[in-house]
Design a protein around this motif. Sequence first.
Motif, PDB file in Angstrom:
ATOM      1  N   ALA A   7       0.843  -1.202   0.000  1.00 41.86           N
ATOM      2  CA  ALA A   7       0.000   0.000   0.000  1.00 41.86           C
ATOM      3  C   ALA A   7       0.876   1.248   0.000  1.00 41.86           C
ATOM      4  N   PHE A   8       0.379   2.293  -0.650  1.00 42.64           N
ATOM      5  CA  PHE A   8       1.104   3.558  -0.704  1.00 42.64           C
ATOM      6  C   PHE A   8       0.648   4.462   0.439  1.00 42.64           C
ATOM      7  N   GLU A   9       1.572   5.270   0.919  1.00 34.85           N
ATOM      8  CA  GLU A   9       1.194   6.259   1.921  1.00 34.85           C
ATOM      9  C   GLU A   9       0.266   7.288   1.267  1.00 34.85           C
ATOM     10  N   GLY A  10      -0.695   7.736   2.043  1.00 33.78           N
ATOM     11  CA  GLY A  10      -1.609   8.734   1.492  1.00 33.78           C
ATOM     12  C   GLY A  10      -2.866   8.866   2.330  1.00 33.78           C
ATOM     13  N   THR A  11      -3.730   9.773   1.889  1.00 36.26           N
ATOM     14  CA  THR A  11      -5.000  10.026   2.578  1.00 36.26           C
ATOM     15  C   THR A  11      -6.140   9.827   1.592  1.00 36.26           C
ATOM     16  N   TYR A  12      -7.193   9.126   2.028  1.00 36.24           N
ATOM     17  CA  TYR A  12      -8.321   8.821   1.166  1.00 36.24           C
ATOM     18  C   TYR A  12      -9.622   9.221   1.857  1.00 36.24           C
ATOM     19  N   SER A  13     -10.519   9.787   1.062  1.00 36.04           N
ATOM     20  CA  SER A  13     -11.845  10.166   1.561  1.00 36.04           C
ATOM     21  C   SER A  13     -12.848   9.150   1.044  1.00 36.04           C
ATOM     22  N   VAL A  14     -13.514   8.447   1.962  1.00 37.62           N
ATOM     23  CA  VAL A  14     -14.398   7.349   1.570  1.00 37.62           C
ATOM     24  C   VAL A  14     -15.796   7.585   2.151  1.00 37.62           C
ATOM     25  N   THR A  15     -16.803   7.378   1.291  1.00 35.49           N
ATOM     26  CA  THR A  15     -18.194   7.438   1.737  1.00 35.49           C
ATOM     27  C   THR A  15     -18.892   6.142   1.344  1.00 35.49           C
ATOM     28  N   VAL A  16     -19.499   5.464   2.314  1.00 31.42           N
ATOM     29  CA  VAL A  16     -20.246   4.237   2.043  1.00 31.42           C
ATOM     30  C   VAL A  16     -21.709   4.615   1.864  1.00 31.42           C
ATOM     31  N   LYS A  17     -22.227   4.412   0.650  1.00 32.19           N
ATOM     32  CA  LYS A  17     -23.596   4.809   0.331  1.00 32.19           C
ATOM     33  C   LYS A  17     -24.578   3.647   0.388  1.00 32.19           C
ATOM     34  N   ARG A  18     -24.071   2.421   0.177  1.00 34.69           N
ATOM     35  CA  ARG A  18     -24.970   1.278   0.170  1.00 34.69           C
ATOM     36  C   ARG A  18     -24.154   0.006   0.382  1.00 34.69           C
ATOM     37  N   LEU A  19     -24.730  -0.901   1.179  1.00 37.70           N
ATOM     38  CA  LEU A  19     -24.084  -2.187   1.390  1.00 37.70           C
ATOM     39  C   LEU A  19     -24.578  -3.203   0.375  1.00 37.70           C
TER      40      LEU A  19
END
Length: 481
Positions: free
Chosen positions: A91-103
């Motif tokens: 995995a690469f270093e970094g920042t990620y913005s994640v939104t879970v909209k539906r399972l």
Amino acid sequence: MASSTSIMGTYSGITMDTIDQLIQAESGKLTQYTNQQTELTNEKNAWKDINTRLDTLYKKFDVLKEPGTFDSKTVSNSNENALKVTAGTDAFEGTYSVTVKRLATASQLTSGTIGSTTDALSLSGKLTFTTVNTEDSTDSKNFFIDVEDGDSLKGIVTKINETAKENKSGLQASIIDNRLVLTDSDMGARTIEIKDETQGQDGVSFTSKLGLEDVQTTLGQSAMLSVNGIEIERNSNTITDVVEGLTFELTGVIENNKISTIKIAEDTEKTTKAIQEFVDQYNSVMSFIDKQLDVGDPSAEGNSTGALTGDSSLMKLQSQLRSLMTSSAKDSSQPIKTLSDLGIEVDRYGSASLDTAKLKEALSEDSNDVQAFFFREESTLVTNPDGIETREVQQVGLSQQMTTFINEYIGEKTGIIITKSETIDNMMKNLDEQITKFNERLESKRERYITQFTALDVAMMEAESQLNYLMSQVGSTTQQA
């Protein structure tokens, strides 16, 4: 004649106590033997302890050969209620913005109610089960089971599950509230169909008996999330193919499209811990060796020394370990040349210390350089006598040097320590034999003393008897005169 045990000492005054004292005076050699036994036992135990400590040190260096020790990542997650994130070494270093909209969910088919799940349905024929991806008809799975006259609903469910598992058909059957429930183990929108080729004596089929003409069907759906604004759909709640090296496990929907912030960073703590553990174990080994080689104060009365004082093999081990800890990398192209470049210093007594701040600085600059110092593989072209070139791979680095050297001592078949242990065992066996023979000689001498001194008492008794006889004869003659 009286027995020897009752006669001995009666006239000479030499008793069994006297013989015991004579034997005790001659048993000094036995004390030397037992002292040697104690010394050999202490030597063997000391080498056994050294072997254990070296084996642990070997394993500490083995850990420093593993890429995961240097490439592991830490994950911080602002919302673990909605998703869990794990990071692999790639995995690469970094920042990620994640939104879970539906399972993601699975499709489900539910039959009507049946009176008894264990009574025979009195049906025979074949049931075929098919699941199809609604967006890709080529993605389908199917299998069939044979229904026999004595099968109950419970028996049919068992057949469905066993056949589906065997064929990897992705369908699971269960009974809920006397209803047949079929669930697709693959998530996403998939249809579930049953082809009924069964019939009972009354002309009723499996479909009719379970009310499958009007089944309740719940169509599954795919998971939906966004990563750094990119919309993504997958037929699973465990997603591994979106960000290199990251696994997203979706556990809940984030309300109002709230963003989870995921930060991936180098796990310097894991590397620091592994290096600190090797330093600590090295110190443990060196400290124990010092105690075993300690000569104490030769001028002091009753001076106490180590169990392996003067042992050349142990002195070589101590010297070589210290030398490896202070040596420089042979490859001049390597950025890190010595352990001191990583904050590890070895004092004049051979004890090591770690400056964690300096180590973390080196790791932050390039953890790959730190890893290469401890372990790396180098390939070179080698030409054989036939002129054919082949590539030869060599393992190099401090960890490889250390484990190779340590193995010379702890190797199970030809290691120095196992050889030492076998030699000590032979010496102890030889001592046991000498002690046995010595005790046998002492016992023989005891018996000889008993015989000799008993004979002396018998002789003295006979002499006294003869003297008394002579005296009586002289007295008789005098009286007659």
